[in-house]
Scaffold this motif. Structure first.
Motif, PDB file in Angstrom:
ATOM      1  N   CYS A 193     -21.935   6.521 -27.316  1.00 37.72           N
ATOM      2  CA  CYS A 193     -21.574   7.899 -26.952  1.00 37.72           C
ATOM      3  C   CYS A 193     -20.254   7.952 -26.191  1.00 37.72           C
ATOM      4  O   CYS A 193     -19.420   8.817 -26.442  1.00 37.72           O
ATOM      5  CB  CYS A 193     -22.669   8.538 -26.107  1.00 37.72           C
ATOM      6  N   ARG A 194     -20.085   7.015 -25.277  1.00 41.01           N
ATOM      7  CA  ARG A 194     -18.847   7.002 -24.495  1.00 41.01           C
ATOM      8  C   ARG A 194     -17.627   6.773 -25.372  1.00 41.01           C
ATOM      9  O   ARG A 194     -16.525   7.199 -25.062  1.00 41.01           O
ATOM     10  CB  ARG A 194     -18.919   5.934 -23.397  1.00 41.01           C
ATOM     11  N   ALA A 195     -17.832   6.072 -26.496  1.00 43.05           N
ATOM     12  CA  ALA A 195     -16.723   5.843 -27.424  1.00 43.05           C
ATOM     13  C   ALA A 195     -16.482   7.062 -28.314  1.00 43.05           C
ATOM     14  O   ALA A 195     -15.625   7.044 -29.194  1.00 43.05           O
ATOM     15  CB  ALA A 195     -17.011   4.609 -28.274  1.00 43.05           C
ATOM     16  N   GLY A 196     -17.270   8.121 -28.070  1.00 48.84           N
ATOM     17  CA  GLY A 196     -17.035   9.359 -28.821  1.00 48.84           C
ATOM     18  C   GLY A 196     -17.910   9.528 -30.052  1.00 48.84           C
ATOM     19  O   GLY A 196     -17.703  10.428 -30.858  1.00 48.84           O
ATOM     20  N   TYR A 197     -18.914   8.674 -30.206  1.00 47.26           N
ATOM     21  CA  TYR A 197     -19.818   8.805 -31.351  1.00 47.26           C
ATOM     22  C   TYR A 197     -21.190   9.313 -30.909  1.00 47.26           C
ATOM     23  O   TYR A 197     -21.458   9.440 -29.708  1.00 47.26           O
ATOM     24  CB  TYR A 197     -19.967   7.456 -32.060  1.00 47.26           C
ATOM     25  N   GLN A 198     -22.027   9.559 -31.896  1.00 48.40           N
ATOM     26  CA  GLN A 198     -23.379  10.033 -31.594  1.00 48.40           C
ATOM     27  C   GLN A 198     -24.408   8.955 -31.943  1.00 48.40           C
ATOM     28  O   GLN A 198     -24.153   8.086 -32.783  1.00 48.40           O
ATOM     29  CB  GLN A 198     -23.692  11.284 -32.411  1.00 48.40           C
ATOM     30  N   ALA A 199     -25.564   9.042 -31.308  1.00 53.39           N
ATOM     31  CA  ALA A 199     -26.641   8.108 -31.606  1.00 53.39           C
ATOM     32  C   ALA A 199     -27.908   8.881 -31.944  1.00 53.39           C
ATOM     33  O   ALA A 199     -28.183   9.930 -31.353  1.00 53.39           O
ATOM     34  CB  ALA A 199     -26.898   7.195 -30.415  1.00 53.39           C
ATOM     35  N   ALA A 200     -28.663   8.373 -32.916  1.00 54.44           N
ATOM     36  CA  ALA A 200     -29.943   8.989 -33.285  1.00 54.44           C
ATOM     37  C   ALA A 200     -31.032   7.953 -33.086  1.00 54.44           C
ATOM     38  O   ALA A 200     -30.857   6.784 -33.425  1.00 54.44           O
ATOM     39  CB  ALA A 200     -29.907   9.438 -34.741  1.00 54.44           C
ATOM     40  N   MET A 201     -32.140   8.384 -32.497  1.00 54.27           N
ATOM     41  CA  MET A 201     -33.239   7.457 -32.293  1.00 54.27           C
ATOM     42  C   MET A 201     -34.487   7.999 -32.968  1.00 54.27           C
ATOM     43  O   MET A 201     -34.907   9.124 -32.701  1.00 54.27           O
ATOM     44  CB  MET A 201     -33.491   7.299 -30.802  1.00 54.27           C
ATOM     45  N   MET A 202     -35.062   7.198 -33.866  1.00 53.13           N
ATOM     46  CA  MET A 202     -36.225   7.667 -34.618  1.00 53.13           C
ATOM     47  C   MET A 202     -37.477   6.896 -34.267  1.00 53.13           C
ATOM     48  O   MET A 202     -37.450   5.674 -34.154  1.00 53.13           O
ATOM     49  CB  MET A 202     -35.958   7.516 -36.107  1.00 53.13           C
ATOM     50  N   ALA A 203     -38.566   7.633 -34.116  1.00 53.66           N
ATOM     51  CA  ALA A 203     -39.852   7.008 -33.836  1.00 53.66           C
ATOM     52  C   ALA A 203     -40.857   7.505 -34.871  1.00 53.66           C
ATOM     53  O   ALA A 203     -40.658   8.550 -35.484  1.00 53.66           O
ATOM     54  CB  ALA A 203     -40.299   7.374 -32.427  1.00 53.66           C
ATOM     55  N   PRO A 204     -41.942   6.759 -35.071  1.00 51.28           N
ATOM     56  CA  PRO A 204     -42.878   7.122 -36.141  1.00 51.28           C
ATOM     57  C   PRO A 204     -43.669   8.415 -35.905  1.00 51.28           C
ATOM     58  O   PRO A 204     -44.111   9.022 -36.853  1.00 51.28           O
ATOM     59  CB  PRO A 204     -43.827   5.932 -36.234  1.00 51.28           C
ATOM     60  N   THR A 205     -43.851   8.816 -34.659  1.00 51.14           N
ATOM     61  CA  THR A 205     -44.650  10.017 -34.426  1.00 51.14           C
ATOM     62  C   THR A 205     -43.941  10.962 -33.457  1.00 51.14           C
ATOM     63  O   THR A 205     -43.022  10.563 -32.749  1.00 51.14           O
ATOM     64  CB  THR A 205     -46.002   9.667 -33.782  1.00 51.14           C
ATOM     65  N   GLU A 206     -44.422  12.199 -33.430  1.00 46.58           N
ATOM     66  CA  GLU A 206     -43.835  13.172 -32.512  1.00 46.58           C
ATOM     67  C   GLU A 206     -44.115  12.801 -31.066  1.00 46.58           C
ATOM     68  O   GLU A 206     -43.266  12.975 -30.200  1.00 46.58           O
ATOM     69  CB  GLU A 206     -44.387  14.575 -32.803  1.00 46.58           C
ATOM     70  N   VAL A 207     -45.317  12.294 -30.834  1.00 42.32           N
ATOM     71  CA  VAL A 207     -45.684  11.923 -29.467  1.00 42.32           C
ATOM     72  C   VAL A 207     -44.717  10.869 -28.930  1.00 42.32           C
ATOM     73  O   VAL A 207     -44.177  10.982 -27.835  1.00 42.32           O
ATOM     74  CB  VAL A 207     -47.126  11.383 -29.415  1.00 42.32           C
ATOM     75  N   LEU A 208     -44.481   9.846 -29.752  1.00 44.34           N
ATOM     76  CA  LEU A 208     -43.575   8.789 -29.329  1.00 44.34           C
ATOM     77  C   LEU A 208     -42.154   9.298 -29.153  1.00 44.34           C
ATOM     78  O   LEU A 208     -41.456   8.925 -28.214  1.00 44.34           O
ATOM     79  CB  LEU A 208     -43.566   7.683 -30.371  1.00 44.34           C
ATOM     80  N   SER A 209     -41.756  10.170 -30.072  1.00 41.69           N
ATOM     81  CA  SER A 209     -40.407  10.719 -29.980  1.00 41.69           C
ATOM     82  C   SER A 209     -40.221  11.447 -28.663  1.00 41.69           C
ATOM     83  O   SER A 209     -39.220  11.252 -27.977  1.00 41.69           O
ATOM     84  CB  SER A 209     -40.136  11.703 -31.118  1.00 41.69           C
ATOM     85  N   SER A 210     -41.203  12.275 -28.314  1.00 39.00           N
ATOM     86  CA  SER A 210     -40.981  13.040 -27.093  1.00 39.00           C
ATOM     87  C   SER A 210     -41.046  12.140 -25.869  1.00 39.00           C
ATOM     88  O   SER A 210     -40.382  12.410 -24.875  1.00 39.00           O
ATOM     89  CB  SER A 210     -41.914  14.249 -26.984  1.00 39.00           C
TER      90      SER A 210
END
Ligand code: ADP
Ligand code: MG
Length: 687
Positions: free
Chosen positions: A303-320
């Motif tokens: 992010c500091r280098a000006g890019y974005q990051a996406a993080m994926m988890a298998p369930t909504e519970v884990l994501s939140s």
């Protein structure tokens, strides 16, 4: 003639009502039905003399009905009874609400009855025995008969009938491998394998059939994985990130020192990010080893280098949960990167705002389920994708991103303890970073394996922990009570527990609940508003509530060791001592032996290896490990040999997977089209 993809209603006898029942178990097409493999097998034993049976035995007896069937009971609950004699003994038989039997069984007739012997008013009896004519029973006896996962209204017998029908109607041939190739790999023909899996001639044939189906699963799985590798090799130019100051500062500000494994993993990630190639790295570390902090550090630098990051988890519970963790860190350490949570249940308005923030690049980190990579989502500058326990970041998703001009670095976090040799095949396209050590101040979890009679003692212990300000998980295998299984279920268990523990807040969680409900419960548990969370294994992966100190697992003998290990990893994550209580519901010595492996060690790799050694054919067909690395038939531990075969063939085939080769080579053509179809249906999309 039936084609494989025809709807199941094309099978004789399957109407729309039946199709609805099948839909509940995800069977829609003829092919789905043929791949609806049995959960287990049973075989009918030779009948024994009534004089020799004991209460509790499951037996077959052969004899003559001595009286007319009599009907007792109320108009709502009719009981049908009669007696059967084989000359040496007499037994009474009862059925409930089965008036039709009046026209099926007659006085003086000879039948075979199969069921459990009980004591009723001092006499031996059977309740709801299965009944057969002598001839029918002879035909069934000694054969392995399939037992399917049932849903109300679908009996084994009807499933058997339809599977036979589907086979009999000459479903188009499924084998696609040439006979020579099959012979060289010593594999059974696929059509034969499917027949044998449903209706095995012998244990030996069943095992060969299972291996063949496992081969197919692994082969297409590996093709998918290996084609990802091919894809990354084409796109070798990766975003270059070389300033790691922000990430380093973040780590310095943490209240703990990183472990050696965390440090070396971070070094490897830095090297990848700066290399000019696309990173494809998997972080393998046991539950609680601290993978998330490492991933977070990489996100900060990106992010500091000006890019974005996406993080994926298998369930909504884990994501939140991941989302909350990241937000907490950022708040505490004053890091101003905008973080968003995007899942299937994000409301339209909020979703639109997030889409906007992602396309302009304002949002730095987005956390969520696969909703994050979908039509409608555009990233301003996506630099890094992190997936948690999702080893396959599908070809389709990567294709999708590539078409939008994004070639992000990819980091996978995994706690699945896979032996190194298997890891090399399964993660062939990835570099592996191992985090072997646990954070130093972590106390090893204390384990015990006990019988159901120790439940009360366990409850007392849990109450003490709660009084000390801690929380507990209790796991049950089932969601709802089941009449034919003596196994704990979440719903009635928590009702019971509330009665037993007045003043303690008990809530439950299971996979059939709405996502919003699940999230709500998890949030309240994480916030400490719930003392005891009764749950199915939905909480197995990743949930982090450091204040929870007790993991009590009811009917622990019903779970695979890998699952138990994951469950246990939910406690002992904070500074306080963690405890794992495993209840051996079956009480059998064999289960105790298996659970003792858990008792002896907290090391996931050791457990995986012991698990491998201890599993026999019975378990193989029983409950399987959950998670993404699970297949209908294949077992990454058991089938290491098959995995190697499949890997070799996949290597062979992969360079030929193009339209031109497919046009000249029927084998390649078939593999290619099945592969494309499999990639479309990749389980990743189902999440
Ligand atoms: P997992 O590898 O299972 O994803 P987490 O990253 O969720 O593990 O870490 C588990 C817990 O341990 C978190 O509360 C985290 O803050 C803490 N933690 C991580 N690394 C360390 C460390 N080096 N020392 C102490 N605690 C740590
Ligand atoms: Mg984790």
């Amino acid at each position: 003639m039936n084609s494989r993809d025809a709807y199941i209603t094309s099978i004789k006898g399957v109407g729309s009502k039946m199709a609805e029942l099948f839909a509940k178990v995800d069977v829609f097409t003829v092919n789905d039905l043929l791949e609806y493999y049995p959960r287990d097998y049973k075989s009918y034993p030779a009948p024994v003399s009534i004089a020799s049976v004991k209460v509790g035995d499951m037996v077959a007896i052969s004899g003559q009905i001595t009286d007319s069937l009599s009907i007792l009971g109320s108009s709502r609950k009719k009981i049908i009874t009669c007696h059967v004699s084989d000359g040496q003994g007499v037994l009474s038989l009862t059925w409930f609400n089965a008036l039709f039997l009046k026209n099926v069984l007659r006085k003086g007739g000879h039948y075979v009855f199969y069921g459990r012997v009980r004591q009723y008013k001092g006499a031996l009896s059977m309740e709801h025995p299965e009944y057969f004519t002598i001839e029918d029973y002879k035909l069934k006896m000694g054969h392995l008969l399939p037992v399917y996962v049932k849903t109300a209204g679908l009996s084994d017998n009807s499933i058997i009938k339809f599977v036979r029908q589907a086979m009999g109607e000459g479903v188009s041939k499924r084998e696609y491998i040439t006979q020579d190739l099959l012979d060289s790999m010593n594999l059974m023909d696929l059509d034969m394998a499917i027949r044998q899996v449903h209706f095995p001639d012998s244990r030996e044939k069943l095992e060969r059939a299972r291996k063949r189906i496992a081969f197919d699963e692994l082969f297409f799985f590996l093709l998918e994985i290996k084609s990802m590798k091919a894809l990354t090799e084409e796109e070798t130019v990766g975003i270059i990130i070389s300033d790691f100051k922000a990430g380093r500062d973040f780590v310095k500000s943490l209240p703990f020192d990183l472990t050696a494994g965390q440090k070396s993993t971070i070094k490897e990630i830095e090297k990848d990010l700066a290399s000019g190639h696309i990173m494809r790295r998997i972080i393998q570390g046991d539950v609680g080893s601290g993978k998330t902090v490492v991933a977070l550090r990489a996100m900060i630098d990106v992010c500091r280098a000006g890019y974005q990051a996406a993080m994926m988890a298998p369930t909504e519970v884990l994501s939140s949960q991941h989302y909350e963790t990241i937000r907490e860190y950022f708040e505490k350490y004053d890091i101003d990167i905008e973080v968003a949570l995007l899942t299937g249940s994000t409301k339209k308005r909020e979703r639109d705002a997030i889409y906007e923030g992602l396309s302009t690049g304002r949002i730095g980190i987005v956390v969520g389920t696969h909703a994050i990579i979908q039509e409608g989502v555009t990233f301003g500058k996506l630099g890094l994708v992190i997936t948690d326990e999702q080893h396959r970041f599908g070809v389709k998703q990567r294709d999708f991103l590539a078409k939008k001009g994004a070639f992000p670095h990819v980091l996978v976090m995994s706690a699945t303890p896979i032996p190194r040799t298997l890891g090399l095949i399964l993660y062939g396209d990835m570099d592996i970073s191992l985090i072997k050590d646990m954070p130093a101040e972590r106390l090893p979890i204390k384990n015990c394996v006990v019988g159901r009679e120790s439940r009360q003692t366990s409850y007392n212990f849990i109450k003490k922990e709660i009084a000390a300000g801690h929380q507990a998980f209790i796991i049950c295998p089932l969601v709802e009570e089941s009449e034919n299984m003596d196994v704990c279920d979440v719903i009635s268990y928590s009702a019971d527990l509330r009665r037993q523990m007045p003043g303690v807040t008990v809530e439950y969680l299971h996979g059939k609940m709405k996502n919003s409900e699940k999230n709500d419960i998890m949030e309240r548990f994480a916030a400490g508003d719930i003392d005891v969370l009764v749950s199915t294994t939905v909480i197995e992966v990743g949930i982090n509530v450091p204040n929870a100190t007790v993991m009590m697992i009811e009917d622990a003998d019903r779970f695979g060791l890998a699952t138990l290990h994951q469950l246990r990893g939910r406690v002992g994550r904070g500074a306080a001592q963690g405890y794992c209580i495993m209840i051996n519901g079956s009480g059998s010595d064999k289960s105790k032996e298996r659970l003792d492996i858990m008792n002896k060690s907290n090391d996931g790799f050791y457990i995986a290896n012991e698990d491998l050694k201890s599993r026999g054919i019975g378990d193989m067909l029983g409950l399987r490990q959950s998670g993404e690395m699970s297949f209908k038939m294949a077992d990454i531990y058991e089938d290491a040999d098959i995995l190697k075969l499949a890997s070799r063939l996949a290597d062979d085939v992969l360079p030929k997977m193009n339209e031109k080769e497919a046009a000249d080579n029927p084998f390649i053509s078939e593999v290619y089209s099945r592969f494309k179809k499999a990639a479309e249906n990749s389980r990743i999309d189902a999440l």
